[in-house]
Design a protein around this motif. Structure first.
Motif, short mmCIF file in Angstrom:
data_model
loop_
_atom_site.label_atom_id
_atom_site.label_comp_id
_atom_site.label_asym_id
_atom_site.label_seq_id
_atom_site.Cartn_x
_atom_site.Cartn_y
_atom_site.Cartn_z
N ALA A 274 8.08 56.53 89.69
CA ALA A 274 8.52 56.21 88.34
C ALA A 274 7.89 57.16 87.32
CB ALA A 274 8.17 54.76 88.01
N GLN A 275 6.60 57.45 87.49
CA GLN A 275 5.94 58.38 86.58
C GLN A 275 6.52 59.79 86.73
OE1 GLN A 275 3.71 57.68 84.11
NE2 GLN A 275 4.10 59.83 83.58
N LEU A 276 6.88 60.13 87.95
CA LEU A 276 7.52 61.42 88.20
C LEU A 276 8.80 61.56 87.38
CD1 LEU A 276 6.82 63.73 90.33
CD2 LEU A 276 8.73 62.79 91.65
N LYS A 277 9.57 60.49 87.32
CA LYS A 277 10.81 60.51 86.56
C LYS A 277 10.54 60.64 85.06
CE LYS A 277 12.60 61.12 89.67
NZ LYS A 277 13.65 62.04 90.15
N VAL A 278 9.49 59.95 84.60
CA VAL A 278 9.10 60.08 83.19
C VAL A 278 8.74 61.52 82.87
CG1 VAL A 278 7.35 59.42 81.46
CG2 VAL A 278 8.33 57.69 82.98
N ASP A 279 8.08 62.19 83.83
CA ASP A 279 7.69 63.59 83.65
C ASP A 279 8.84 64.55 83.91
OD1 ASP A 279 5.15 62.66 83.11
OD2 ASP A 279 4.44 62.92 85.18
N ARG A 280 10.03 64.01 84.23
CA ARG A 280 11.26 64.79 84.47
C ARG A 280 11.08 65.77 85.62
NH1 ARG A 280 12.14 66.59 78.22
NH2 ARG A 280 11.37 64.67 77.32
N LYS A 281 10.48 65.26 86.70
CA LYS A 281 10.29 66.06 87.91
C LYS A 281 11.09 65.46 89.06
CE LYS A 281 5.63 67.60 86.67
NZ LYS A 281 4.19 67.59 87.07
#
Length: 458
Positions: A274-281
């Motif tokens: 989920a944090q990865l998606k927030v970071d647009r990765k």
């Protein structure tokens, strides 16, 4: 339909609904509903506009903006805004058409619509996204309102974009109305809204499991393959884990992460994604890290369906047409007993035909049961409707209150589709009722009856 320009996604959605109505006894009992379907297939209004904005280099940029206000028989138009380079009128008409009947199944007073723009937020700065949202809402605000049309987020439109859009509406109209859902909790949003689609999907599948097993089984110990890694997939995975299920895959547009052994994604691993998606990765950026490389296999450019050796439940949660007929056969071969769409029109029509052809129980009592997105993923728009209700009353409900109402809505959606299928869809002894046909018929009948009473057809 034959006089329309080529709109493949919309035509697929229309044919999927029309074929289930034709193959039921509905038109035999209510032949006048054929005319209602023809009328309902035409949007009440389509708004198309240009969006001109300035990038960080001071260069002029432009995009196409849309809002398809499809049907208001049951309430204000309700449906998301999608910012993605693939957005076109066919996709928005398909999504808006599906939204009509999905919203009807929630039992809330909401019509159906969809909108967005061919703008790609990826690679854009926060300032560029803010400028685009300001330009987009400057035009859209002329066509929406709390009692007219209440958009929400969708792909590319998260809480950040909703905030920018709402702020511009307020500046231009000088009004604080609940004209968007998915707002921040401190300024009119609802608790459980981010989780609602994923949670609701799992609540719906719970009912499928309990009905098919006569109340003897639950998610406990079930192996669940999930596609996607965005909002819907994340919260579906977390709820499955909470209920004792085993999550064996997640994916994104570049590839899939598959469990290599008998383990499961953990809640902490889902939160890292989920944090990865927030970071647009992309998922590939963590696939080779120490936390993931020994436990997961990363499959570049592949969807998960043909790469899970053993599975009980499949939850497509990424985008439309992400399960083909070949992949449907593969899921059946892997032992899948339940398929439910977290994405809109996640399965191709050919895949649906494969699943529907296997509802008949085998000698060992097993079968596969498919649930369409308009029923199974209605939790998101359901809580959007609850957010509208809270805004109208200037109240905020607790997370427990919202979750309880969400569970009630998903229960009603399942039962309504199930009972309608039993009434209108002929089936052989030992076959599970068709949830796709039952949900289509139930949603359509509710909308068509309201349209007739309001003089939209006669």
């Amino acid at each position: 339909m034959s006089n329309l320009p080529s709109e493949p996604e919309f035509e697929q959605a229309y044919k999927e609904l029309a074929s289930t109505l034709e193959n039921s006894t509905l038109f035999n009992e209510y032949p006048e509903y054929r005319k209602a379907l023809q009328v309902a297939a035409i949007p009440e209004r389509i708004i198309q506009f240009r969006v001109v904005w300035e990038d960080d280099n001071g260069q002029l940029q432009f995009n196409r903006g849309y809002r398809v206000q499809f049907n208001s028989a049951l309430g204000p138009y309700k449906g998301g805004l999608r910012f993605h380079p693939t957005v076109n009128l066919s996709i928005l008409k398909f999504l808006g058409f599906e939204q009509i009947f999905k919203n009807a199944l929630t039992g809330l007073n909401m019509g159906g619509g969809k909108g967005g723009a061919d703008f790609d937020p990826k690679g854009k700065s926060d300032n560029e996204i803010r400028k685009f949202c300001v330009a987009f809402m400057t035009e859209l605000c002329k066509h929406i309102g709390a009692d007219t049309d209440v958009p929400a987020g969708d792909i590319g439109v998260s809480g950040r974009e909703i905030g920018y859009l709402f702020g511009q509406y307020k500046k231009v109209r000088n009004q604080w109305h609940g004209i968007l859902t998915g707002k921040g909790i401190s300024w009119g949003g609802s608790l459980i809204r981010p989780e609602a689609t994923g949670y609701g999907l799992v609540y719906y599948v719970q009912h499928m499991i309990q009905h098919a097993s006569g109340g003897k089984e639950s998610f406990t110990g079930k192996r669940v393959t999930i596609s996607g890694s965005g909002n819907v997939a994340q919260y579906a995975a977390l709820k499955v884990i909470e209920l004792g299920g085993i999550v064996v895959s997640m994916s994104d547009s570049k590839g899939s992460l598959i469990i290599q052994n008998d383990g499961s994604f953990t809640a902490e691993e889902v939160r890292l994604i989920a944090q990865l998606k927030v970071d647009r990765k992309q998922l590939i950026s963590i696939a080779t890290t120490d936390a993931f490389k020994d436990k997961f296999q990363y499959l570049d450019g592949a969807r998960p369906w043909l790469h899970v050796d053993k599975v009980d439940i499949a939850l497509p949660c990424a985008t439309q047409n992400e399960v083909s007929s070949l992949e449907a056969e593969g899921l059946i071969g892997a032992g899948a007993k339940f398929v439910a769409e977290g994405s809109n029109m996640g399965c191709t029509q050919e895949a649906i035909d494969v699943f529907e052809g296997h509802r008949q129980k085998n000698l060992d009592g097993t079968a596969i049961w498919y649930a369409p997105g308009k029923a199974a993923n209605a939790g998101g728009v359901a809580v959007s409707g609850l957010e509208m209700a809270q805004n109208s009353a200037r109240l905020s409900w607790t997370a427990e209150e919202v979750d309880q109402r969400l569970q009630g809505i998903m229960t009603a959606s399942f039962r309504h589709g199930l009972e309608t299928a039993k009434e209108f869809v002929p089936q052989s002894e030992g076959a599970l009722p068709s949830l796709v046909a039952g949900s289509n018929i139930a949603g359509f009948m509710k909308v068509a009856a309201a349209m007739k009473e309001q003089g939209d057809w006669w």
